[in-house]
Motif scaffolding. Structure first.
Motif, short mmCIF file in Angstrom:
data_model
loop_
_atom_site.label_atom_id
_atom_site.label_comp_id
_atom_site.label_asym_id
_atom_site.label_seq_id
_atom_site.Cartn_x
_atom_site.Cartn_y
_atom_site.Cartn_z
N GLY A 127 0.81 -1.21 0.00
CA GLY A 127 0.00 0.00 0.00
C GLY A 127 0.84 1.26 0.00
O GLY A 127 0.53 2.23 -0.70
N PHE A 128 1.94 1.26 0.76
CA PHE A 128 2.82 2.43 0.82
C PHE A 128 3.45 2.69 -0.55
O PHE A 128 3.44 3.82 -1.04
CB PHE A 128 3.91 2.21 1.88
CG PHE A 128 4.77 3.41 2.10
CD1 PHE A 128 4.32 4.46 2.89
CD2 PHE A 128 6.03 3.51 1.52
CE1 PHE A 128 5.11 5.59 3.10
CE2 PHE A 128 6.82 4.62 1.72
CZ PHE A 128 6.36 5.66 2.51
N VAL A 129 3.96 1.64 -1.17
CA VAL A 129 4.58 1.79 -2.49
C VAL A 129 3.53 2.23 -3.51
O VAL A 129 3.80 3.12 -4.33
CB VAL A 129 5.26 0.48 -2.93
CG1 VAL A 129 5.70 0.53 -4.38
CG2 VAL A 129 6.45 0.17 -2.03
N ARG A 186 0.98 9.09 -6.54
CA ARG A 186 1.20 10.54 -6.47
C ARG A 186 2.33 11.00 -7.39
O ARG A 186 2.64 12.17 -7.43
CB ARG A 186 1.50 10.97 -5.03
CG ARG A 186 0.35 10.77 -4.09
CD ARG A 186 -0.92 11.42 -4.55
NE ARG A 186 -0.77 12.84 -4.69
CZ ARG A 186 -1.63 13.64 -5.26
NH1 ARG A 186 -2.73 13.16 -5.76
NH2 ARG A 186 -1.41 14.94 -5.35
N GLY A 187 2.97 10.09 -8.08
CA GLY A 187 3.98 10.47 -9.05
C GLY A 187 5.21 11.10 -8.45
O GLY A 187 5.86 11.92 -9.10
N GLY A 188 5.54 10.78 -7.22
CA GLY A 188 6.78 11.28 -6.64
C GLY A 188 6.66 12.61 -5.92
O GLY A 188 7.65 13.13 -5.43
N ALA A 236 0.66 7.94 0.60
CA ALA A 236 1.32 6.64 0.77
C ALA A 236 1.02 6.04 2.15
O ALA A 236 0.77 4.84 2.26
CB ALA A 236 2.82 6.78 0.55
N VAL A 237 1.04 6.87 3.17
CA VAL A 237 0.74 6.37 4.52
C VAL A 237 -0.72 5.93 4.61
O VAL A 237 -1.03 4.90 5.21
CB VAL A 237 1.07 7.45 5.58
CG1 VAL A 237 0.53 7.06 6.94
CG2 VAL A 237 2.58 7.66 5.65
N GLY A 244 -3.67 -0.99 3.25
CA GLY A 244 -2.98 -2.23 2.91
C GLY A 244 -2.77 -3.14 4.11
O GLY A 244 -2.85 -4.36 3.99
N LEU A 245 -2.51 -2.54 5.27
CA LEU A 245 -2.36 -3.34 6.49
C LEU A 245 -3.60 -4.18 6.75
O LEU A 245 -3.52 -5.38 7.01
CB LEU A 245 -2.11 -2.43 7.69
CG LEU A 245 -0.72 -1.84 7.86
CD1 LEU A 245 -0.73 -0.77 8.94
CD2 LEU A 245 0.27 -2.93 8.20
#
Length: 157
Positions: A102-104, A110-112, A121-122, A128-129
């Protein structure tokens, strides 16, 4: 009954059970979490809620299948060989895999953009957790955790 016919039926049973354990958990865990994510992302607008719901199910299911096949199955095989097949361990490892994925995914989405991208990401890591933990626990339950590694037609795994 011929022993080879009995073994073929047993192998077919194990294969179908494994396929169900791979296919169902990402889909069911996505369906479980999608309404909550959709309400948060949709911010009260009906159209936005529907789009977020469908997006959540599609993305987390497809990514979930990929993660389960690439990471989950090798880890499952390793845990079986080590005879460490507990629901807690599967759930914990599923949560870790889901959180990292999920973080990745959030960073890629967001494209960096670092400041806003990190927040997204968080948020995806938290989602994802939960999805990873539920999917891993479902996999463990469907696959049949309480069976010996040496299987026989009389005692299926």
């Amino acid at each position: 009954m011929d022993e080879t016919v009995e073994n073929r039926g047993y192998i077919s049973y194990k294969f179908h059970k494994l396929i169900m354990a791979i296919v169902l958990p990402p889909l069911l865990s996505s369906l479980l979490l999608a309404p909550f994510v959709a309400l948060i992302l949709g911010a009260g607008e009906t159209d936005a809620i529907v789009v977020a719901f469908v997006f959540m199910i599609l993305i987390s299911t497809v990514i979930g299948w990929g993660v389960m096949i690439v990471i989950g199955l090798p880890v499952h095989i390793l845990l079986c060989k080590m005879d460490k097949r507990t629901t807690k361990l599967y759930t914990l490892l599923g949560a870790v895999a889901g959180g990292i994925t999920g973080f990745v995914f959030g960073l890629v989405m967001r494209g960096g953009e670092l400041s806003e991208g990190l927040i997204v990401a968080v948020a995806f890591a938290v989602i994802g957790l939960f999805v990873g933990a539920v999917a891993a626990a479902l996999f463990h339950t469907i696959r049949g955790p309480h069976r010996p590694l040496t299987a026989s037609p009389n005692h299926p795994t």
